[in-house]
Write a protein that holds these residues in place. Sequence first.
Motif, PDB file in Angstrom:
ATOM      1  N   ASP A  17      57.492  31.639  29.081  1.00 35.05           N
ATOM      2  CA  ASP A  17      56.234  32.162  28.967  1.00 35.05           C
ATOM      3  C   ASP A  17      55.712  32.964  29.867  1.00 35.05           C
ATOM      4  O   ASP A  17      55.697  32.817  31.169  1.00 35.05           O
ATOM      5  CB  ASP A  17      55.283  30.893  28.880  1.00 35.05           C
ATOM      6  N   THR A  18      55.665  34.435  29.571  1.00 32.53           N
ATOM      7  CA  THR A  18      55.549  35.533  30.552  1.00 32.53           C
ATOM      8  C   THR A  18      54.294  36.202  30.420  1.00 32.53           C
ATOM      9  O   THR A  18      53.773  36.496  29.376  1.00 32.53           O
ATOM     10  CB  THR A  18      56.577  36.489  30.301  1.00 32.53           C
ATOM     11  N   ARG A  19      53.515  36.536  31.599  1.00 28.55           N
ATOM     12  CA  ARG A  19      52.233  37.131  31.350  1.00 28.55           C
ATOM     13  C   ARG A  19      52.538  38.285  32.550  1.00 28.55           C
ATOM     14  O   ARG A  19      52.966  38.229  33.434  1.00 28.55           O
ATOM     15  CB  ARG A  19      51.142  36.339  32.149  1.00 28.55           C
ATOM     16  N   THR A  20      51.796  39.412  32.080  1.00 32.33           N
ATOM     17  CA  THR A  20      52.023  40.553  32.830  1.00 32.33           C
ATOM     18  C   THR A  20      50.638  41.077  33.340  1.00 32.33           C
ATOM     19  O   THR A  20      49.753  41.165  32.411  1.00 32.33           O
ATOM     20  CB  THR A  20      52.780  41.949  32.143  1.00 32.33           C
ATOM     21  N   ALA A  32      46.953  40.689  31.396  1.00 32.65           N
ATOM     22  CA  ALA A  32      46.467  41.227  30.044  1.00 32.65           C
ATOM     23  C   ALA A  32      47.379  41.006  29.031  1.00 32.65           C
ATOM     24  O   ALA A  32      46.833  40.634  27.724  1.00 32.65           O
ATOM     25  CB  ALA A  32      46.470  42.872  30.506  1.00 32.65           C
ATOM     26  N   LYS A  33      48.616  40.755  29.165  1.00 29.46           N
ATOM     27  CA  LYS A  33      49.506  40.431  28.048  1.00 29.46           C
ATOM     28  C   LYS A  33      50.254  39.192  28.355  1.00 29.46           C
ATOM     29  O   LYS A  33      50.596  38.737  29.628  1.00 29.46           O
ATOM     30  CB  LYS A  33      50.386  41.434  27.911  1.00 29.46           C
ATOM     31  N   ARG A  34      50.756  38.593  27.139  1.00 28.92           N
ATOM     32  CA  ARG A  34      51.532  37.190  26.998  1.00 28.92           C
ATOM     33  C   ARG A  34      52.780  37.198  26.118  1.00 28.92           C
ATOM     34  O   ARG A  34      52.437  37.913  25.098  1.00 28.92           O
ATOM     35  CB  ARG A  34      50.652  35.925  26.825  1.00 28.92           C
ATOM     36  N   ALA A  88      46.250  38.584  25.988  1.00 27.72           N
ATOM     37  CA  ALA A  88      45.760  37.245  26.418  1.00 27.72           C
ATOM     38  C   ALA A  88      45.412  37.599  27.581  1.00 27.72           C
ATOM     39  O   ALA A  88      46.014  37.272  28.731  1.00 27.72           O
ATOM     40  CB  ALA A  88      47.087  36.435  26.108  1.00 27.72           C
ATOM     41  N   ARG A  89      44.257  37.795  28.087  1.00 31.33           N
ATOM     42  CA  ARG A  89      43.728  38.265  29.105  1.00 31.33           C
ATOM     43  C   ARG A  89      43.202  36.727  29.939  1.00 31.33           C
ATOM     44  O   ARG A  89      42.482  35.936  29.445  1.00 31.33           O
ATOM     45  CB  ARG A  89      42.392  39.065  28.957  1.00 31.33           C
ATOM     46  N   LYS A  90      43.807  36.942  31.301  1.00 34.97           N
ATOM     47  CA  LYS A  90      43.366  35.711  32.050  1.00 34.97           C
ATOM     48  C   LYS A  90      43.115  36.443  33.564  1.00 34.97           C
ATOM     49  O   LYS A  90      43.546  37.321  33.839  1.00 34.97           O
ATOM     50  CB  LYS A  90      44.629  34.650  32.266  1.00 34.97           C
ATOM     51  N   ASP A  91      42.138  35.803  34.271  1.00 36.20           N
ATOM     52  CA  ASP A  91      41.826  36.229  35.701  1.00 36.20           C
ATOM     53  C   ASP A  91      41.725  34.897  36.639  1.00 36.20           C
ATOM     54  O   ASP A  91      41.392  34.099  36.160  1.00 36.20           O
ATOM     55  CB  ASP A  91      40.395  36.684  35.704  1.00 36.20           C
TER      56      ASP A  91
END
Length: 241
Positions: free
Chosen positions: A55-58, A78-80, A89-92
């Motif tokens: 499961d990759t987030r950049t 910003a991306k998953r 898929a935005r996460k902060d």
Amino acid sequence: MFRMFLLSLLFASWTFASTDDVLEQLHTRGNDLKTLAADVKLMTADTELGDADWDTRTGRLVVERKTDGDTRLRASFAKRERGKRVEEARKDYLLDGVQLIERDYATKRQVTRIVRKPGEKLDLFKLGEGPFPLPIGQSPDEVKKEFDVKPAKPEKPNPDLTYIELVPRKGRPIADKFSSIVVGVNKEGWPVEVVTLDKNQTLTTRAELSNIRINAEVGTKEFDLEAVDDTWDKIDGSYRG
């Protein structure tokens, strides 16, 4: 999963002579560090479920040591990517002062956790204190009090990196979080790959840093989160020592 961070040795043609040399390089790199900005890739896999797909987030990572000795961090994704599926898929994650704020923009959910007592200082680069384990600025002797340190040989090593493995010593608080931390160090002595295995050995997390900028100017806006309205689910957590 990033919290297990918010709150790997095949020597190439260039090598450090020993793990002590690697630790000394990491120590030296942290001495004059004021800011760090980088592109970040964060990957997780649950081995207990037999999950072969990462499961990759950049996104982007920014860290600043403030003049009062405190440190703040923001990781914005910003991306998953999962298998062949790629989506916005935005996460902060924002760690500033005594609190860690985690936001998921898709679910409109914000969780705020108090990570230290008022008045305490938090060194994000000290292994076990910050949510993103970057082992820089610690003396080799200090690291070896907490870990058994040995060369590491990851399954698919980057030939341009040198790898060491840090195994928490029994009874140390960090052993409650991780069973091992593998660090890949580049020619300049910066940790650009960090792979952690949780204490139950079921969750693997891998972080890769690229396009690293050291002591570049970082504006206050880098750490400003936009306001959210009452349609968000806001959860506040208390301090846990």
